[in-house]
Structure formats: structure tokens, C-alpha cells
Motif scaffolding. Structure first.
Motif, PDB file in Angstrom:
ATOM      1  N   GLU A   1      50.002  23.212  91.169  1.00 59.31           N
ATOM      2  CA  GLU A   1      48.755  22.460  91.268  1.00 59.31           C
ATOM      3  C   GLU A   1      47.572  23.403  91.071  1.00 59.31           C
ATOM      4  OE1 GLU A   1      46.440  19.418  94.380  1.00 59.31           O
ATOM      5  OE2 GLU A   1      48.374  20.312  94.910  1.00 59.31           O
ATOM      6  N   VAL A   2      46.566  22.926  90.303  1.00 51.73           N
ATOM      7  CA  VAL A   2      45.387  23.744  90.012  1.00 51.73           C
ATOM      8  C   VAL A   2      44.155  23.065  90.587  1.00 51.73           C
ATOM      9  CG1 VAL A   2      46.403  24.779  87.940  1.00 51.73           C
ATOM     10  CG2 VAL A   2      45.091  22.650  87.767  1.00 51.73           C
ATOM     11  N   SER A   3      43.111  23.838  90.852  1.00 51.01           N
ATOM     12  CA  SER A   3      41.856  23.311  91.385  1.00 51.01           C
ATOM     13  C   SER A   3      40.951  22.846  90.249  1.00 51.01           C
ATOM     14  CB  SER A   3      41.150  24.385  92.207  1.00 51.01           C
ATOM     15  OG  SER A   3      40.802  25.486  91.377  1.00 51.01           O
ATOM     16  N   GLN A   4      39.865  22.151  90.619  1.00 50.36           N
ATOM     17  CA  GLN A   4      38.939  21.629  89.621  1.00 50.36           C
ATOM     18  C   GLN A   4      38.249  22.758  88.867  1.00 50.36           C
ATOM     19  OE1 GLN A   4      38.666  18.435  88.807  1.00 50.36           O
ATOM     20  NE2 GLN A   4      37.204  18.956  87.179  1.00 50.36           N
ATOM     21  N   ALA A   5      38.017  23.882  89.526  1.00 52.35           N
ATOM     22  CA  ALA A   5      37.340  24.998  88.870  1.00 52.35           C
ATOM     23  C   ALA A   5      38.184  25.601  87.753  1.00 52.35           C
ATOM     24  CB  ALA A   5      36.998  26.077  89.901  1.00 52.35           C
ATOM     25  N   GLU A   6      39.477  25.397  87.794  1.00 56.16           N
ATOM     26  CA  GLU A   6      40.368  25.963  86.780  1.00 56.16           C
ATOM     27  C   GLU A   6      40.589  25.013  85.604  1.00 56.16           C
ATOM     28  OE1 GLU A   6      43.808  28.360  88.599  1.00 56.16           O
ATOM     29  OE2 GLU A   6      43.365  26.835  90.121  1.00 56.16           O
ATOM     30  N   ILE A   7      39.961  23.838  85.640  1.00 58.95           N
ATOM     31  CA  ILE A   7      40.206  22.827  84.615  1.00 58.95           C
ATOM     32  C   ILE A   7      39.071  22.820  83.606  1.00 58.95           C
ATOM     33  CG2 ILE A   7      40.544  20.366  84.198  1.00 58.95           C
ATOM     34  CD1 ILE A   7      41.679  20.122  87.006  1.00 58.95           C
ATOM     35  N   GLY A   8      39.418  22.847  82.321  1.00 61.57           N
ATOM     36  CA  GLY A   8      38.431  22.805  81.250  1.00 61.57           C
ATOM     37  C   GLY A   8      38.758  21.672  80.265  1.00 61.57           C
ATOM     38  N   LYS A   9      38.083  21.713  79.102  1.00 59.10           N
ATOM     39  CA  LYS A   9      38.249  20.675  78.072  1.00 59.10           C
ATOM     40  C   LYS A   9      38.996  21.256  76.881  1.00 59.10           C
ATOM     41  CE  LYS A   9      33.782  18.476  79.129  1.00 59.10           C
ATOM     42  NZ  LYS A   9      33.203  19.589  79.965  1.00 59.10           N
ATOM     43  N   ALA A  10      39.673  20.380  76.169  1.00 56.69           N
ATOM     44  CA  ALA A  10      40.370  20.780  74.942  1.00 56.69           C
ATOM     45  C   ALA A  10      40.567  19.550  74.074  1.00 56.69           C
ATOM     46  CB  ALA A  10      41.705  21.448  75.264  1.00 56.69           C
ATOM     47  N   TYR A  11      40.657  19.814  72.771  1.00 54.98           N
ATOM     48  CA  TYR A  11      40.928  18.727  71.814  1.00 54.98           C
ATOM     49  C   TYR A  11      42.369  18.847  71.350  1.00 54.98           C
ATOM     50  CZ  TYR A  11      40.807  15.950  67.530  1.00 54.98           C
ATOM     51  OH  TYR A  11      41.079  15.031  66.552  1.00 54.98           O
ATOM     52  N   GLU A  12      43.100  17.725  71.437  1.00 52.78           N
ATOM     53  CA  GLU A  12      44.499  17.724  71.012  1.00 52.78           C
ATOM     54  C   GLU A  12      44.576  17.432  69.524  1.00 52.78           C
ATOM     55  OE1 GLU A  12      48.823  15.722  72.224  1.00 52.78           O
ATOM     56  OE2 GLU A  12      46.965  15.023  73.152  1.00 52.78           O
ATOM     57  N   ASP A  13      45.110  18.366  68.799  1.00 52.41           N
ATOM     58  CA  ASP A  13      45.231  18.221  67.354  1.00 52.41           C
ATOM     59  C   ASP A  13      46.397  17.290  67.021  1.00 52.41           C
ATOM     60  OD1 ASP A  13      44.622  18.536  64.747  1.00 52.41           O
ATOM     61  OD2 ASP A  13      45.044  20.688  64.615  1.00 52.41           O
ATOM     62  N   ALA A  14      46.519  16.947  65.724  1.00 51.99           N
ATOM     63  CA  ALA A  14      47.559  16.013  65.294  1.00 51.99           C
ATOM     64  C   ALA A  14      48.952  16.549  65.569  1.00 51.99           C
ATOM     65  CB  ALA A  14      47.388  15.701  63.810  1.00 51.99           C
ATOM     66  N   ASP A  15      49.123  17.884  65.532  1.00 45.39           N
ATOM     67  CA  ASP A  15      50.443  18.461  65.780  1.00 45.39           C
ATOM     68  C   ASP A  15      50.721  18.701  67.258  1.00 45.39           C
ATOM     69  OD1 ASP A  15      48.650  20.460  66.213  1.00 45.39           O
ATOM     70  OD2 ASP A  15      49.555  21.902  64.831  1.00 45.39           O
ATOM     71  N   GLY A  16      49.795  18.279  68.141  1.00 43.66           N
ATOM     72  CA  GLY A  16      49.987  18.429  69.573  1.00 43.66           C
ATOM     73  C   GLY A  16      49.406  19.692  70.158  1.00 43.66           C
ATOM     74  N   SER A  17      48.879  20.579  69.316  1.00 43.75           N
ATOM     75  CA  SER A  17      48.283  21.807  69.829  1.00 43.75           C
ATOM     76  C   SER A  17      46.918  21.523  70.437  1.00 43.75           C
ATOM     77  CB  SER A  17      48.150  22.844  68.703  1.00 43.75           C
ATOM     78  OG  SER A  17      47.315  22.325  67.672  1.00 43.75           O
ATOM     79  N   MET A  18      46.520  22.324  71.414  1.00 44.11           N
ATOM     80  CA  MET A  18      45.265  22.146  72.141  1.00 44.11           C
ATOM     81  C   MET A  18      44.217  23.144  71.656  1.00 44.11           C
ATOM     82  SD  MET A  18      45.704  19.637  74.182  1.00 44.11           S
ATOM     83  CE  MET A  18      47.031  18.676  74.879  1.00 44.11           C
ATOM     84  N   ILE A  19      43.030  22.632  71.341  1.00 43.27           N
ATOM     85  CA  ILE A  19      41.915  23.469  70.900  1.00 43.27           C
ATOM     86  C   ILE A  19      40.884  23.473  72.015  1.00 43.27           C
ATOM     87  CG2 ILE A  19      40.133  23.798  69.156  1.00 43.27           C
ATOM     88  CD1 ILE A  19      41.876  22.161  67.234  1.00 43.27           C
ATOM     89  N   PRO A  20      40.719  24.588  72.753  1.00 39.55           N
ATOM     90  CA  PRO A  20      39.780  24.626  73.884  1.00 39.55           C
ATOM     91  C   PRO A  20      38.330  24.477  73.411  1.00 39.55           C
ATOM     92  CG  PRO A  20      41.367  26.425  74.007  1.00 39.55           C
ATOM     93  CD  PRO A  20      41.496  25.831  72.647  1.00 39.55           C
ATOM     94  N   ILE A  21      37.558  23.676  74.152  1.00 37.07           N
ATOM     95  CA  ILE A  21      36.128  23.483  73.898  1.00 37.07           C
ATOM     96  C   ILE A  21      35.406  23.744  75.211  1.00 37.07           C
ATOM     97  CG2 ILE A  21      34.329  21.877  73.181  1.00 37.07           C
ATOM     98  CD1 ILE A  21      36.237  22.568  70.937  1.00 37.07           C
ATOM     99  N   THR A  22      34.500  24.743  75.197  1.00 36.67           N
ATOM    100  CA  THR A  22      33.782  25.111  76.408  1.00 36.67           C
ATOM    101  C   THR A  22      32.408  24.446  76.438  1.00 36.67           C
ATOM    102  OG1 THR A  22      32.795  27.073  75.394  1.00 36.67           O
ATOM    103  CG2 THR A  22      34.984  27.337  76.402  1.00 36.67           C
ATOM    104  N   ASP A  23      31.774  24.504  77.612  1.00 36.49           N
ATOM    105  CA  ASP A  23      30.411  23.966  77.729  1.00 36.49           C
ATOM    106  C   ASP A  23      29.447  24.742  76.850  1.00 36.49           C
ATOM    107  OD1 ASP A  23      31.301  22.106  79.540  1.00 36.49           O
ATOM    108  OD2 ASP A  23      30.783  23.295  81.300  1.00 36.49           O
ATOM    109  N   GLU A  24      29.698  26.018  76.645  1.00 36.73           N
ATOM    110  CA  GLU A  24      28.838  26.821  75.779  1.00 36.73           C
ATOM    111  C   GLU A  24      28.965  26.354  74.334  1.00 36.73           C
ATOM    112  OE1 GLU A  24      27.987  31.529  74.656  1.00 36.73           O
ATOM    113  OE2 GLU A  24      29.602  30.980  76.043  1.00 36.73           O
ATOM    114  N   ASP A  25      30.183  25.993  73.940  1.00 38.41           N
ATOM    115  CA  ASP A  25      30.362  25.464  72.585  1.00 38.41           C
ATOM    116  C   ASP A  25      29.559  24.173  72.400  1.00 38.41           C
ATOM    117  OD1 ASP A  25      32.126  27.529  72.015  1.00 38.41           O
ATOM    118  OD2 ASP A  25      33.883  26.368  72.640  1.00 38.41           O
ATOM    119  N   LEU A  26      29.558  23.340  73.421  1.00 43.16           N
ATOM    120  CA  LEU A  26      28.830  22.069  73.325  1.00 43.16           C
ATOM    121  C   LEU A  26      27.324  22.280  73.321  1.00 43.16           C
ATOM    122  CD1 LEU A  26      30.977  19.879  75.766  1.00 43.16           C
ATOM    123  CD2 LEU A  26      31.036  19.897  73.260  1.00 43.16           C
ATOM    124  N   SER A  27      26.858  23.318  74.019  1.00 46.71           N
ATOM    125  CA  SER A  27      25.414  23.570  74.081  1.00 46.71           C
ATOM    126  C   SER A  27      24.870  24.085  72.763  1.00 46.71           C
ATOM    127  CB  SER A  27      25.097  24.570  75.192  1.00 46.71           C
ATOM    128  OG  SER A  27      25.706  25.836  74.920  1.00 46.71           O
TER     129      SER A  27
END
Length: 395
Positions: free
Chosen positions: A54-80
């Protein structure tokens, strides 16, 4: 109120620092999931699939799931650093009449508050300009990882922004409308107008969530160890066989529920002259109604339907008897007239026969008299001739 977004309104070359706050809140009663056997809470835990922990909320981030199932991490800095001007700006792009906005597009509402003293003057300028023009502002803004469409309008002394769906997010109503060929008569439209006029307007502040209040009563009764209140039985559904009759009943019911107030009186009086009794149909109404009132209303509607059915049956029986009696009377009158006509004809024929018989003997007597006169005249002439002949011989 707590702000959920900080940025600025871009109004041409004018920039207005603002804070975004939720304008609405939900009062719905929420429930928790429990284990029905022992009442224990059911919780969802966030577990990392790779580490199986089990992980805490602070350890959880965002990612985009690609068509092949791989995860592409997206940070708040990327969004800014998104290459759009609306990352921290509400950019007004147009001013349009409020009628141009389809209510289907309207979503969550937000209050826009001036952020700091320098923002007071431009904020007031935009508010007064919107109020005087009777138009709304269409804007773009970015919130929670995506660009959105918004509508700014004036509400009291504040500026309100409604989130709008993009035009391509609104579905077309294909297959929703009824099939073509349905026609509505003018009398039905007049009754519908009378019903709307009778219902009139209502103060929206008087409306409240009756379901939530009833649910709170059930929770309070269960907490006190009491039996929950029983709900009234559902009203019998009525079959709308005649739209005109249903509209008439609705207008009368609306006028009675409002103490006879409202318009549409003339239309109702005119339609009440019809011999065919109107049928009441169950009608759902919004507003304040207690459980006892709902029960009485359902019972009253049931009794009204029974009375209406009995009245219709009595009327049908009376009409049937009247029709039979009228037919019998008409038949008797026809028979008497026929007999009288036959008697008159017979009398006329008898008189004619008697007259003919009377004329016939007279003619026969005349013939006999004429024959006798002729015979007498002939005999006289013969005697005279005989006498003359005898005298000539004696001479």
C-alpha cells in the motif's frame, strides 16, 4: 469559501487577478460500504502492483497509458509548461447574447472573486459592462489538466463563470422525438395554455429535497431503535384514453390545489358542458406534500375514478332507456297514422260505391220510361192509321 484556482481574466489588454471558487455544493446523504455479516467497514486501499504494498497519496502521480499498455508519466511541472495561453488565464474570446447559449452545454458554476485591491477596479468595470450590455462573455480556461470552455455572467454583485461543454460533446437528439404524423388540435393547445396559466409561477426558494428529508427520518428512526416510517402505497396508474379529458382534469385539479386562483376559468367552464364525463389521471406535482396528504390525494383520486365510472354507467343506461322509449312511441304513432289512413280510404271507397249504385237505378228507370213512351206513341200512330183506313173503305 476556499479557492480552487488562482489566475487572471484576460479582457483585451486588461488583466484582472481572480480566484475561482465552487458556487454550488451537494447536500446528498452519502453511505459507506460495510460487511453485512459483522458491520465492518469496507475500504479501498491503493496498492502498487510491482511492490505489492500500500502506498500513500504523496507517492501517487499521473501517467498516460499508451496503446501498448505502457505508462508515460506526466508531472505537474509538465502541465504547467503547456503551450497554451489559458494555463493560468481565463481568456475572454467573445461577447454574445445569453440566448445563444444552449442550456445543454452548461455545467459546473464557479464564483470569480477579485484577488487583491488592484483587481477591484477592473473587476467592477467588467461586471458593469456585462450587466449593461445584457450579454455574456465566452472564455477559455484550463482546469484539472484540460482546457475548458466557460461563460461569464453577472449574478448580483459578483461575476459567475459556468463551465460549458464543447459543441462536439453535446449529442444530437436522434431517435428521441416521436415519429412524424402526430397532430395536435387547437383545443388541446388552449387547454395546455390554461393549465400552464393555472399552475403559474413558484418561488424556487420554496422547493426542497423531499427524498433527502425522508432519508434523514429513516436514519434517525434506525438510530433510535424505532421502526422506520412506512411509505404510502403507490397510486393506481391511470390510462390516458382521452387527452382532452386529461387536460381538463389537470386544469381543475391545479385550480383546486391553488384555491381557485389563476386564469383559464373560461376554458374550463366551456368544456364542463360536455356530456361525456372527464377522467382524472394521476398527476405528479413538485412542492411540499406530507405523507398523509399524498395518501389522501391518492384515495381521493381513486374515489373520483369510481364516481366517474358510476356516473358514466348511469348516463349510458338512461340514454339507452330514453332511446328505447322514443323508438316505441314513434312506432305506435306510425301504426296509428297508418290505420287512420286505411280507414279513410275505405270510407271514401264505400261512399263512391253507394253513389254509383244510386245513379245506376235512376238511369235504368229513365230508359224504361222512354221505352214505354215510345211504345205508346207507336201504338197511337197505328190506331190512327187503322181508323183512317176504315173510313176510306166506308166511303
Amino acid at each position: 469559501m476556499r479557492s480552487i484556482w488562482n489566475g487572471a481574466i484576460s479582457f483585451g489588454l486588461v488583466s484582472i487577478p481572480v480566484k475561482l471558487m465552487n458556487a454550488t455544493e451537494s447536500h446528498a446523504v452519502s453511505f459507506r460500504q460495510i460487511h453485512t455479516e459483522d458491520g465492518g467497514r469496507i475500504r479501498y486501499r491503493k496498492v502498487c502492483e510491482l511492490e505489492d504494498r500500500e502506498v500513500s497519496q504523496a507517492e501517487i502521480g499521473k501517467a498516460y497509458e499508451d496503446a501498448d499498455g505502457s505508462m508515460i508519466p506526466i508531472t505537474d511541472e509538465d502541465l504547467s509548461h503547456l503551450p497554451i495561453p489559458t494555463a493560468r488565464t481565463i481568456e475572454i474570446v467573445a461577447f454574445v447574447p445569453r440566448e445563444r447559449i444552449d442550456p445543454l452545454q452548461m455545467g459546473t458554476a464557479y464564483y470569480l472573486a477579485a484577488s487583491g485591491a488592484p483587481a477591484a477596479k477592473p473587476y467592477t468595470l467588467l461586471r458593469e459592462a456585462l450587466g449593461r450590455s445584457d450579454r455574456v462573455a465566452i472564455a477559455k480556461f484550463a482546469l484539472r489538466g484540460r482546457e475548458r470552455l466557460g461563460m461569464l455572467r453577472v449574478s448580483g454583485d459578483a461575476i459567475v463563470m459556468h463551465g460549458l461543454l464543447w459543441p462536439d460533446e453535446v449529442r444530437t437528439p436522434e431517435g428521441v422525438a416521436p415519429d412524424a404524423g402526430v397532430t395536435v388540435r387547437e383545443q388541446e393547445l388552449d387547454l395546455a395554455d390554461a393549465l400552464m396559466d393555472t399552475l403559474g409561477e413558484i418561488d424556487l426558494d420554496d422547493l426542497h429535497d423531499e427524498y433527502r428529508e425522508a432519508l434523514e427520518e429513516v436514519i434517525a428512526a434506525k438510530a433510535a431503535g424505532e421502526a422506520p416510517p412506512e411509505a404510502p402505497g403507490p397510486a393506481e396508474p391511470g390510462k390516458v384514453l382521452d387527452l382532452m379529458a386529461a387536460l381538463e382534469s389537470s386544469v381543475r385539479a391545479a385550480r383546486e390545489s391553488r384555491g381557485g386562483e389563476g386564469t383559464g376559468t373560461a376554458e374550463v367552464r366551456t368544456l364542463e358542458r360536455r356530456e361525456r364525463p372527464a377522467r382524472r389521471t394521476p398527476k405528479e406535482t413538485g412542492g411540499k406534500k406530507s405523507t398523509s396528504t399524498a395518501g389522501k390525494t391518492a384515495a381521493g383520486k381513486t374515489q373520483t375514478r369510481k364516481s366517474t365510472s358510476a356516473a358514466r354507467k348511469s348516463t349510458a343506461e338512461t340514454d339507452e332507456k330514453t332511446t328505447a322509449k322514443s323508438a316505441k312511441t314513434a312506432h305506435a304513432a306510425h301504426t296509428a297514422k297508418t290505420a287512420k289512413s286505411a280507414k279513410t280510404t275505405k270510407t271514401a271507397q264505400t261512399a263512391k260505391t253507394a253513389k254509383t249504385a244510386q245513379k245506376t237505378p235512376d238511369r235504368s228507370t229513365a230508359r224504361k220510361t222512354a221505352a214505354k213512351a215510345t211504345a205508346g206513341s207507336t201504338a197511337g200512330k197505328g190506331a190512327a192509321k187503322k181508323t183512317a183506313s176504315s173510313r176510306r173503305r166506308g166511303a
